[in-house]
Design a protein around this motif. Structure first.
Motif, PDB file in Angstrom:
ATOM      1  N   GLU A  38       1.699  -6.031  14.582  1.00  0.00           N
ATOM      2  CA  GLU A  38       0.652  -5.153  14.046  1.00  0.00           C
ATOM      3  C   GLU A  38       1.221  -4.224  12.975  1.00  0.00           C
ATOM      4  OE1 GLU A  38      -2.916  -3.307  13.237  1.00  0.00           O
ATOM      5  OE2 GLU A  38      -2.481  -5.235  14.155  1.00  0.00           O
ATOM      6  N   ILE A  39       2.393  -3.689  13.211  1.00  0.00           N
ATOM      7  CA  ILE A  39       3.015  -2.785  12.229  1.00  0.00           C
ATOM      8  C   ILE A  39       3.317  -3.551  10.932  1.00  0.00           C
ATOM      9  CG2 ILE A  39       5.048  -1.383  11.712  1.00  0.00           C
ATOM     10  CD1 ILE A  39       5.108  -0.711  14.760  1.00  0.00           C
ATOM     11  N   ARG A  40       3.824  -4.763  11.057  1.00  0.00           N
ATOM     12  CA  ARG A  40       4.116  -5.559   9.858  1.00  0.00           C
ATOM     13  C   ARG A  40       2.824  -5.901   9.105  1.00  0.00           C
ATOM     14  NH1 ARG A  40       9.327  -6.736   9.443  1.00  0.00           N
ATOM     15  NH2 ARG A  40      10.619  -6.703  11.311  1.00  0.00           N
ATOM     16  N   ARG A  41       1.748  -6.164   9.847  1.00  0.00           N
ATOM     17  CA  ARG A  41       0.456  -6.419   9.212  1.00  0.00           C
ATOM     18  C   ARG A  41      -0.008  -5.185   8.440  1.00  0.00           C
ATOM     19  NH1 ARG A  41      -4.383  -5.172   9.218  1.00  0.00           N
ATOM     20  NH2 ARG A  41      -4.243  -3.786  10.995  1.00  0.00           N
ATOM     21  N   GLN A  42       0.162  -4.010   9.044  1.00  0.00           N
ATOM     22  CA  GLN A  42      -0.230  -2.765   8.392  1.00  0.00           C
ATOM     23  C   GLN A  42       0.639  -2.487   7.164  1.00  0.00           C
ATOM     24  OE1 GLN A  42      -0.255   0.336  11.359  1.00  0.00           O
ATOM     25  NE2 GLN A  42      -1.905  -0.624  12.517  1.00  0.00           N
ATOM     26  N   LEU A  43       1.918  -2.830   7.233  1.00  0.00           N
ATOM     27  CA  LEU A  43       2.793  -2.661   6.062  1.00  0.00           C
ATOM     28  C   LEU A  43       2.337  -3.551   4.906  1.00  0.00           C
ATOM     29  CD1 LEU A  43       6.301  -2.463   7.753  1.00  0.00           C
ATOM     30  CD2 LEU A  43       5.298  -0.709   6.272  1.00  0.00           C
ATOM     31  N   LEU A  44       1.977  -4.772   5.223  1.00  0.00           N
ATOM     32  CA  LEU A  44       1.490  -5.683   4.183  1.00  0.00           C
ATOM     33  C   LEU A  44       0.189  -5.167   3.578  1.00  0.00           C
ATOM     34  CD1 LEU A  44       1.663  -8.307   2.594  1.00  0.00           C
ATOM     35  CD2 LEU A  44       0.517  -9.441   4.506  1.00  0.00           C
ATOM     36  N   ALA A  45      -0.736  -4.718   4.427  1.00  0.00           N
ATOM     37  CA  ALA A  45      -2.009  -4.178   3.938  1.00  0.00           C
ATOM     38  C   ALA A  45      -1.772  -2.946   3.075  1.00  0.00           C
ATOM     39  CB  ALA A  45      -2.921  -3.833   5.107  1.00  0.00           C
ATOM     40  N   LEU A  46      -0.810  -2.138   3.468  1.00  0.00           N
ATOM     41  CA  LEU A  46      -0.464  -0.942   2.699  1.00  0.00           C
ATOM     42  C   LEU A  46       0.033  -1.322   1.307  1.00  0.00           C
ATOM     43  CD1 LEU A  46      -0.036   2.167   2.793  1.00  0.00           C
ATOM     44  CD2 LEU A  46       2.257   1.681   3.662  1.00  0.00           C
ATOM     45  N   GLU A  47       0.894  -2.335   1.261  1.00  0.00           N
ATOM     46  CA  GLU A  47       1.427  -2.788  -0.021  1.00  0.00           C
ATOM     47  C   GLU A  47       0.316  -3.346  -0.900  1.00  0.00           C
ATOM     48  OE1 GLU A  47       4.438  -2.519  -2.465  1.00  0.00           O
ATOM     49  OE2 GLU A  47       4.648  -1.997  -0.357  1.00  0.00           O
ATOM     50  N   LEU A  48      -0.585  -4.103  -0.313  1.00  0.00           N
ATOM     51  CA  LEU A  48      -1.703  -4.659  -1.078  1.00  0.00           C
ATOM     52  C   LEU A  48      -2.627  -3.553  -1.595  1.00  0.00           C
ATOM     53  CD1 LEU A  48      -2.565  -7.769   1.114  1.00  0.00           C
ATOM     54  CD2 LEU A  48      -1.401  -7.735  -1.112  1.00  0.00           C
ATOM     55  N   ASP A  49      -2.887  -2.553  -0.760  1.00  0.00           N
ATOM     56  CA  ASP A  49      -3.712  -1.424  -1.200  1.00  0.00           C
ATOM     57  C   ASP A  49      -3.057  -0.691  -2.364  1.00  0.00           C
ATOM     58  OD1 ASP A  49      -5.639  -1.969   0.681  1.00  0.00           O
ATOM     59  OD2 ASP A  49      -5.089  -0.332   2.037  1.00  0.00           O
ATOM     60  N   HIS A  50      -1.741  -0.557  -2.303  1.00  0.00           N
ATOM     61  CA  HIS A  50      -1.027   0.108  -3.400  1.00  0.00           C
ATOM     62  C   HIS A  50      -1.102  -0.740  -4.667  1.00  0.00           C
ATOM     63  CE1 HIS A  50       2.657   1.093  -5.752  1.00  0.00           C
ATOM     64  NE2 HIS A  50       2.168   2.307  -5.581  1.00  0.00           N
ATOM     65  N   ASP A  51      -0.862  -2.046  -4.513  1.00  0.00           N
ATOM     66  CA  ASP A  51      -0.923  -2.943  -5.670  1.00  0.00           C
ATOM     67  C   ASP A  51      -2.310  -2.971  -6.305  1.00  0.00           C
ATOM     68  OD1 ASP A  51       1.733  -3.543  -5.252  1.00  0.00           O
ATOM     69  OD2 ASP A  51       1.335  -5.507  -4.348  1.00  0.00           O
ATOM     70  N   ASP A  52      -3.345  -2.832  -5.479  1.00  0.00           N
ATOM     71  CA  ASP A  52      -4.726  -2.830  -5.975  1.00  0.00           C
ATOM     72  C   ASP A  52      -5.159  -1.475  -6.519  1.00  0.00           C
ATOM     73  OD1 ASP A  52      -4.930  -5.474  -5.276  1.00  0.00           O
ATOM     74  OD2 ASP A  52      -6.032  -5.093  -3.411  1.00  0.00           O
ATOM     75  N   GLY A  53      -4.284  -0.471  -6.406  1.00  0.00           N
ATOM     76  CA  GLY A  53      -4.607   0.851  -6.912  1.00  0.00           C
ATOM     77  C   GLY A  53      -5.478   1.687  -5.979  1.00  0.00           C
ATOM     78  N   LYS A  54      -5.626   1.259  -4.730  1.00  0.00           N
ATOM     79  CA  LYS A  54      -6.451   2.004  -3.775  1.00  0.00           C
ATOM     80  C   LYS A  54      -5.751   3.262  -3.270  1.00  0.00           C
ATOM     81  CE  LYS A  54      -8.884  -2.095  -2.135  1.00  0.00           C
ATOM     82  NZ  LYS A  54      -9.101  -2.980  -0.978  1.00  0.00           N
TER      83      LYS A  54
END
Length: 89
Positions: A38-54
């Protein structure tokens, strides 16, 4: 537990039952909080949100730090043999 003890403690049985349920819920919440997948999933989502400018760089860093701390705690618990069930497990 003897018969007499069982009779004498019968009135507190609902309290023991509620306490047991609370312990089980707390243990499950703790397991989910430190679950490595779950933590690794959240890290990936965090990175994607950053890449998307969210989210901005500072928020990404702060949240990443929290997630990495949880990951380290979870891994340390696994290494120490902690199972999340407490003494009565």
């Amino acid at each position: 537990m003897g018969f007499l003890t069982g009779l004498l403690t019968l009135p507190v049985a609902p309290v023991r039952g509620v306490a047991w349920v609370v312990e089980q819920v707390a243990a499950e919440a703790d397991r989910q909080l430190y679950d490595e997948r779950e933590i690794r999933r959240q890290l990936l989502a965090l990175e994607l949100d950053h890449d998307d400018g969210k989210i901005d760089e500072q928020e990404r860093r702060e949240r990443e730090e929290d997630l990495l701390e949880r990951l380290a705690i979870g891994q340390a618990r696994i290494a120490s043999g902690w199972d999340g069930r407490g003494a009565d497990g």
